[in-house]
Design an enzyme around this catalytic site. Sequence first.
Site, PDB file in Angstrom:
ATOM      1  N   CYS A   1       6.011  -7.394   7.796  1.00  0.00           N
ATOM      2  CA  CYS A   1       6.826  -6.838   8.918  1.00  0.00           C
ATOM      3  C   CYS A   1       6.843  -7.645   9.830  1.00  0.00           C
ATOM      4  CB  CYS A   1       5.985  -5.216   9.847  1.00  0.00           C
ATOM      5  SG  CYS A   1       7.519  -4.482  10.702  1.00  0.00           S
TER       6      CYS A   1
ATOM      7  N   CYS B   1      -0.921  -3.213  14.985  1.00  0.00           N
ATOM      8  CA  CYS B   1      -0.519  -2.390  13.623  1.00  0.00           C
ATOM      9  C   CYS B   1      -0.903  -3.339  12.828  1.00  0.00           C
ATOM     10  CB  CYS B   1       0.805  -2.324  13.271  1.00  0.00           C
ATOM     11  SG  CYS B   1       1.118  -1.913  11.696  1.00  0.00           S
TER      12      CYS B   1
ATOM     13  N   CYS C   1       3.854  -4.913  15.629  1.00  0.00           N
ATOM     14  CA  CYS C   1       3.253  -4.559  17.045  1.00  0.00           C
ATOM     15  C   CYS C   1       2.200  -4.456  17.266  1.00  0.00           C
ATOM     16  CB  CYS C   1       2.919  -2.964  16.613  1.00  0.00           C
ATOM     17  SG  CYS C   1       5.197  -2.100  16.165  1.00  0.00           S
TER      18      CYS C   1
ATOM     19  N   CYS D   1      -0.948   2.006   7.392  1.00  0.00           N
ATOM     20  CA  CYS D   1      -0.223   1.136   7.079  1.00  0.00           C
ATOM     21  C   CYS D   1      -1.016   0.081   7.277  1.00  0.00           C
ATOM     22  CB  CYS D   1       0.646   0.960   7.982  1.00  0.00           C
ATOM     23  SG  CYS D   1       1.174   0.200   9.510  1.00  0.00           S
TER      24      CYS D   1
ATOM     25  N   GLU E   1       0.489  -1.140   0.252  1.00  0.00           N
ATOM     26  CA  GLU E   1       0.205  -0.057  -0.068  1.00  0.00           C
ATOM     27  C   GLU E   1       0.717   1.383  -0.197  1.00  0.00           C
ATOM     28  OE1 GLU E   1      -2.967  -0.161   3.590  1.00  0.00           O
ATOM     29  OE2 GLU E   1      -2.579  -2.620   3.420  1.00  0.00           O
TER      30      GLU E   1
ATOM     31  N   CYS F   1       3.554   8.845   1.500  1.00  0.00           N
ATOM     32  CA  CYS F   1       3.909   7.933   2.428  1.00  0.00           C
ATOM     33  C   CYS F   1       4.081   6.493   2.120  1.00  0.00           C
ATOM     34  CB  CYS F   1       2.118   7.679   2.975  1.00  0.00           C
ATOM     35  SG  CYS F   1       2.836   6.224   4.451  1.00  0.00           S
TER      36      CYS F   1
HETATM   37  N1  SAH Z   1       7.456   1.064  10.474  1.00  0.00           N
HETATM   38  C1  SAH Z   1       7.720   2.191  11.043  1.00  0.00           C
HETATM   39  C2  SAH Z   1       6.826   2.435  10.146  1.00  0.00           C
HETATM   40  C3  SAH Z   1       6.424   2.088   9.212  1.00  0.00           C
HETATM   41  S1  SAH Z   1       4.950   2.107  10.626  1.00  0.00           S
HETATM   42  C4  SAH Z   1       7.431   2.146  12.055  1.00  0.00           C
HETATM   43  O1  SAH Z   1       7.146   1.493  13.092  1.00  0.00           O
HETATM   44  O2  SAH Z   1       7.603   3.154  12.392  1.00  0.00           O
HETATM   45  C5  SAH Z   1       4.494   3.752  10.381  1.00  0.00           C
HETATM   46  C6  SAH Z   1       3.641   4.806  11.752  1.00  0.00           C
HETATM   47  O3  SAH Z   1       2.145   3.927  11.297  1.00  0.00           O
HETATM   48  C7  SAH Z   1       4.664   4.467  12.789  1.00  0.00           C
HETATM   49  O4  SAH Z   1       4.359   5.654  14.167  1.00  0.00           O
HETATM   50  C8  SAH Z   1       3.532   3.514  13.485  1.00  0.00           C
HETATM   51  O5  SAH Z   1       3.271   3.358  14.856  1.00  0.00           O
HETATM   52  C9  SAH Z   1       1.925   3.840  12.857  1.00  0.00           C
HETATM   53  N2  SAH Z   1       0.638   3.318  13.416  1.00  0.00           N
HETATM   54  C10 SAH Z   1       0.973   1.965  12.784  1.00  0.00           C
HETATM   55  N3  SAH Z   1      -0.699   1.407  12.777  1.00  0.00           N
HETATM   56  C11 SAH Z   1      -1.840   2.330  13.512  1.00  0.00           C
HETATM   57  C12 SAH Z   1      -2.844   2.118  13.756  1.00  0.00           C
HETATM   58  N4  SAH Z   1      -3.821   1.515  14.153  1.00  0.00           N
HETATM   59  N5  SAH Z   1      -2.447   3.676  14.756  1.00  0.00           N
HETATM   60  C13 SAH Z   1      -1.867   4.804  15.074  1.00  0.00           C
HETATM   61  N6  SAH Z   1      -0.632   4.342  14.395  1.00  0.00           N
HETATM   62  C14 SAH Z   1      -0.716   3.636  13.859  1.00  0.00           C
HETATM   63 FE1  SF4 Z   2       5.751  -3.070  12.035  1.00  0.00          FE
HETATM   64 FE2  SF4 Z   2       3.464  -1.742  11.727  1.00  0.00          FE
HETATM   65 FE3  SF4 Z   2       4.976  -1.793  13.858  1.00  0.00          FE
HETATM   66 FE4  SF4 Z   2       5.836  -0.202  12.116  1.00  0.00          FE
HETATM   67  S1  SF4 Z   2       3.811  -0.161  13.528  1.00  0.00           S
HETATM   68  S2  SF4 Z   2       7.201  -1.922  12.837  1.00  0.00           S
HETATM   69  S3  SF4 Z   2       5.380  -1.379  10.300  1.00  0.00           S
HETATM   70  S4  SF4 Z   2       4.476  -4.058  12.736  1.00  0.00           S
END
Ligand code: SAH
Ligand code: SF4
Length: 354
Positions: free
Chosen positions: A117, A124, A121, A342, A92, A110
Amino acid sequence: MESIELRGCLEDELIQICQELGLKRFRATQLFQWVQQKAVRTWAEMKNIGDRDRQTMCSRLRFDVLEKVREQRSQDGTRKYLFRLFDGEMIECVLMDYARTSSRDRHTVCVSTQVGCAVGCAFCATGVDGLRRNLSVGEIVGQVLDITHYVRQEDPDFQVTNLVFMGMGEPLLNYDQVLQAIQLLNHGQGLNIGMRRMTISTCGVVPKIIQLAKDNPQVGLAVSLHAAKDEVRNDLIPMNRRYPLMQLMEACHVYTQITHRRITFEVALTTENAKKEEAEALARLLKGQFGHVNLIPINPVAGTGMERPNPELMRRFAQELEDAGISVSLREERGGDIDAACGQLRRQWEGELL
Ligand code: SAH
Ligand code: SF4
């Protein structure tokens, strides 16, 4: 002979390949411009390169483009693209700040850096199924090129001005490819996007933060902080067990000492953490850092049980930080009506296929 991905090649690499193929040096420059500046998607569009030379180039260079599977447009102008890669994997990519009627000329893409990944997290959508694979340089650059191509069909002067590496994947775990992609996107004969207009977002891969400061002190850094205490952050961002907050804060200090650049600390607020004590803990953690806090409402992903707080709670949280002397902004949400967070579109698409 092995074929090389055209969109991932620096100009010097094309010069060398053209030389090996017995082609004139200026052909390499023409080729580079067609691909990286004019964002064409086929050999046939390269009008000033003859048929025979194109055939010769084809023998060594693979021109992979991304297949647009879906495009969604939000009421605020945000566009979200779902692209299929050559092997069927999906990624995406989001274009923000785009409204034809708007006089603002900031157009931010973006970018995704991995399929899936490995970090996983808790909040995410990208990390749910783990890492499928890294993206190649050509696939990273290709997202920006293809979006440029598509938007220029309606708006011929369109230029991407800013990039955030905040799509799918952890950019610092695909480090070499991301750095080469940045070099290509910054190239004067390419899209010429300023280094200072690019931001890499990381969940906190400590050694790579320090390496980035040394390798490319111009590019911006965002750190996804989300919590100020290890016991909370461990559960949200598993990478925190490997590199706990003390190490992360130390790396941020080193980063700003080397680069003199302010770090953006991302904090997603939920009904759980949007509280006074959490704001105080954050202020303590960030005291003395050259940084800025970006507050965003969590984007609720099915199965996580996390909910966004009401705007009043968010404003109060921002005020707490500000009162403690921390620079802070409340980011308005973009593309909320099209699931522009994302990983969400890919999962929705896969859900439809099941
Ligand atoms: N892996 C990197 C970059 C991709 S994620 C990172 O984690 O920073 C990009 C951003 O989206 C990060 O700040 C992540 O914490 C945030 N993010 C992911 N899922 C999210 C969600 N459901 N709501 C809000 N922010 C989210
Ligand atoms: Fe990976 Fe999503 Fe965590 Fe970023 S926020 S490190 S993309 S799992």
